[in-house]
Design a protein around this motif. Structure first.
Motif, PDB file in Angstrom:
ATOM      1  N   ILE A 201     -31.578  18.123  -3.020  1.00  0.00           N
ATOM      2  CA  ILE A 201     -31.130  16.774  -3.361  1.00  0.00           C
ATOM      3  C   ILE A 201     -31.685  16.418  -4.734  1.00  0.00           C
ATOM      4  CG2 ILE A 201     -31.308  14.330  -2.743  1.00  0.00           C
ATOM      5  CD1 ILE A 201     -31.456  15.225   0.205  1.00  0.00           C
ATOM      6  N   VAL A 202     -30.777  16.100  -5.665  1.00  0.00           N
ATOM      7  CA  VAL A 202     -31.171  15.881  -7.056  1.00  0.00           C
ATOM      8  C   VAL A 202     -30.717  14.491  -7.516  1.00  0.00           C
ATOM      9  CG1 VAL A 202     -30.973  16.704  -9.434  1.00  0.00           C
ATOM     10  CG2 VAL A 202     -30.918  18.350  -7.539  1.00  0.00           C
ATOM     11  N   PRO A 203     -31.643  13.564  -7.743  1.00  0.00           N
ATOM     12  CA  PRO A 203     -31.254  12.253  -8.286  1.00  0.00           C
ATOM     13  C   PRO A 203     -30.814  12.383  -9.734  1.00  0.00           C
ATOM     14  CG  PRO A 203     -33.642  12.431  -8.180  1.00  0.00           C
ATOM     15  CD  PRO A 203     -33.101  13.669  -7.533  1.00  0.00           C
ATOM     16  N   VAL A 204     -29.741  11.687 -10.096  1.00  0.00           N
ATOM     17  CA  VAL A 204     -29.258  11.722 -11.480  1.00  0.00           C
ATOM     18  C   VAL A 204     -29.354  10.360 -12.161  1.00  0.00           C
ATOM     19  CG1 VAL A 204     -27.736  13.690 -11.054  1.00  0.00           C
ATOM     20  CG2 VAL A 204     -26.842  11.357 -10.796  1.00  0.00           C
ATOM     21  N   MET A 205     -29.485   9.308 -11.359  1.00  0.00           N
ATOM     22  CA  MET A 205     -29.638   7.971 -11.948  1.00  0.00           C
ATOM     23  C   MET A 205     -30.370   7.070 -10.963  1.00  0.00           C
ATOM     24  SD  MET A 205     -26.853   5.287 -13.538  1.00  0.00           S
ATOM     25  CE  MET A 205     -26.754   6.189 -15.075  1.00  0.00           C
TER      26      MET A 205
ATOM     27  N   ILE B  88     -28.235   7.272  -7.493  1.00  0.00           N
ATOM     28  CA  ILE B  88     -27.072   8.162  -7.546  1.00  0.00           C
ATOM     29  C   ILE B  88     -27.607   9.592  -7.552  1.00  0.00           C
ATOM     30  CG2 ILE B  88     -25.001   8.809  -8.821  1.00  0.00           C
ATOM     31  CD1 ILE B  88     -25.000   6.020 -10.072  1.00  0.00           C
ATOM     32  N   PHE B  89     -27.048  10.449  -6.694  1.00  0.00           N
ATOM     33  CA  PHE B  89     -27.593  11.800  -6.577  1.00  0.00           C
ATOM     34  C   PHE B  89     -26.502  12.809  -6.253  1.00  0.00           C
ATOM     35  CE2 PHE B  89     -27.600  10.151  -2.272  1.00  0.00           C
ATOM     36  CZ  PHE B  89     -27.364  11.237  -1.449  1.00  0.00           C
ATOM     37  N   LYS B  90     -26.868  14.078  -6.428  1.00  0.00           N
ATOM     38  CA  LYS B  90     -25.990  15.179  -6.055  1.00  0.00           C
ATOM     39  C   LYS B  90     -26.749  16.102  -5.118  1.00  0.00           C
ATOM     40  CE  LYS B  90     -27.207  17.823 -10.219  1.00  0.00           C
ATOM     41  NZ  LYS B  90     -26.703  18.422 -11.474  1.00  0.00           N
ATOM     42  N   ILE B  91     -26.013  16.934  -4.402  1.00  0.00           N
ATOM     43  CA  ILE B  91     -26.618  17.970  -3.573  1.00  0.00           C
ATOM     44  C   ILE B  91     -26.241  19.316  -4.188  1.00  0.00           C
ATOM     45  CG2 ILE B  91     -26.712  19.043  -1.290  1.00  0.00           C
ATOM     46  CD1 ILE B  91     -26.086  16.308  -0.098  1.00  0.00           C
TER      47      ILE B  91
END
Length: 379
Positions: free
Chosen positions: A358-362, A334-337
């Motif tokens: 791109i930043v993974p959060v889980m 799961i990630f956000k930009i």
């Protein structure tokens, strides 16, 4: 007792169809199952609204023979970067593959596959170079290993580079060995001793052309900046082009020219080693490298395919990982930009300012949450 984990409201990326859809994902005992099987009495929920949900990322070119090579990293560190599976790109050879397999591959949380260095000692350290000369290859031992570890070994690795392997015949010898045991070849191409077109012409379907955007010596571009016809022909033939970024294996000028001609990498990988991970502006992590391609205009769905479905197929794990489909292993990122200006450097210290990160959060591996960013709420 069965356990269910529901990821709801996320934007799910299908790497095979390029579709981005709002949908829920349900996991039970480490396997993806149909959403209709949700049991409200046992399910735990993760709210992924405003986030992207992807198959778990695969770093197809890194070095993870931890404590067996001065280059290598601990593979389980990669979970915090959204990576759920990895491929070791020739850190071990036939002399030390068994200890690599038993001490690292078998014990890691990640699924790890291997390209075996054709030189027996593998890639031991930065200041110790392999000798790519067929008189030193232990071909019978290589054959035994491929027979015994057919489910792990993907092919043979060679570094075709001036000062390491100085002639195209070195690659031809390795291709001949690979053909004799029905396996593939992964070739390092930075600063090659020959024209890149000759390398491309030597490779076969599903052989891996590493560092495809390097800028040292002969490159994939003609003098006027066009992709060489032999490179395009190799892609049509099924040769796989891997960015395998690393520190000295990437040129922003070559990459920009290639992407402008829609020559996207089939695989995006980091080539992570101990001197780069979590620190440098070259390849600190796989999502850091992915972010570069996003800022350069490569579509997000293509980027996700290059770290999921395509490497899963080459790992011979398609049908198990690389997609989010009922019955498959529950490997999920799961990630956000994030809008975030940051700098990438290439091999000559030329900088490129990227605007998207791109930043993974889980990270979920086989249904277990193995990484969760501190600011990502679970409910």
């Amino acid at each position: 007792m069965k356990r269910q984990l529901l990821i709801k409201n996320g934007t799910v990326i299908n790497p095979l169809t390029n579709e981005l859809t709002k949908q829920d994902i349900l996991i039970e005992d480490g396997i993806l199952i149909d959403i209709s099987q949700k049991n409200n009495s046992i399910v735990k929920e993760i709210n992924a609204e405003e986030y992207f949900v992807s198959p778990g990322w695969i770093d197809f070119h890194c070095h993870v023979f931890y404590k067996g090579s001065g280059l290598a990293i601990n593979p389980d560190i990669l979970l915090s970067t959204g990576v759920t599976s990895a491929v070791d790109a020739g850190t071990s050879g036939c002399a030390n593959f068994r200890i690599f397999k038993s001490s690292i591959v078998d014990l890691s949380i990640l699924d790890i596959k291997t390209y075996l260095n054709v030189y027996g000692s593998g890639q031991i350290d930065d200041n110790i170079r392999e000798i790519f000369n067929k008189q030193f290859y232990k071909i019978e031992e290589i054959k035994r290993l491929f027979k015994e570890f057919f489910d792990n070994l993907l092919g043979l690795k060679i570094r075709l580079s001036n000062g390491i392997a100085d002639d195209l015949s070195s690659l031809q010898d390795v291709v001949d060995i690979a053909r004799s045991i029905n396996t593939q070849v992964c070739v390092h191409t930075t600063d090659p001793p020959c024209d890149m077109a000759e390398i491309a012409d030597t490779l076969r379907p599903n052989d891996i052309f590493c560092h495809c955007y390097h800028g040292r010596g002969n490159t994939i571009l003609t003098a006027n900046g066009k992709i060489k016809s032999a490179i395009l022909d190799a892609r049509k033939r099924g040769v796989v082009f891997d960015s395998s970024n690393g520190m000295g294996n990437f040129s922003i000028k070559v990459c920009q020219a290639a992407l402008e001609q829609n020559f996207y990498p089939d695989i995006i990988s980091s080539d992570l080693t101990m001197d780069k991970i979590n620190f440098s502006p070259y390849a600190k992590s796989l999502p850091f490298v992915m972010s570069k391609y996003l800022s350069l205009g490569m579509p997000l769905s293509n980027i996700i395919r290059a770290v999921t479905a395509t490497p899963a197929r080459l790992m011979k794990m398609d049908g198990k990982i690389g997609e989010l489909k009922s019955g498959m292993q529950a490997d999920i990122t799961i990630f956000k930009i994030k809008n975030y200006t940051h700098t990438h450097l290439d091999f000559v210290q030329e900088s490129y300012k990227a605007e998207k990160l791109i930043v993974p959060v889980m990270t979920i591996k086989k249904g277990a949450i193995d990484f969760c960013c501190a600011d990502f709420a679970l409910f």
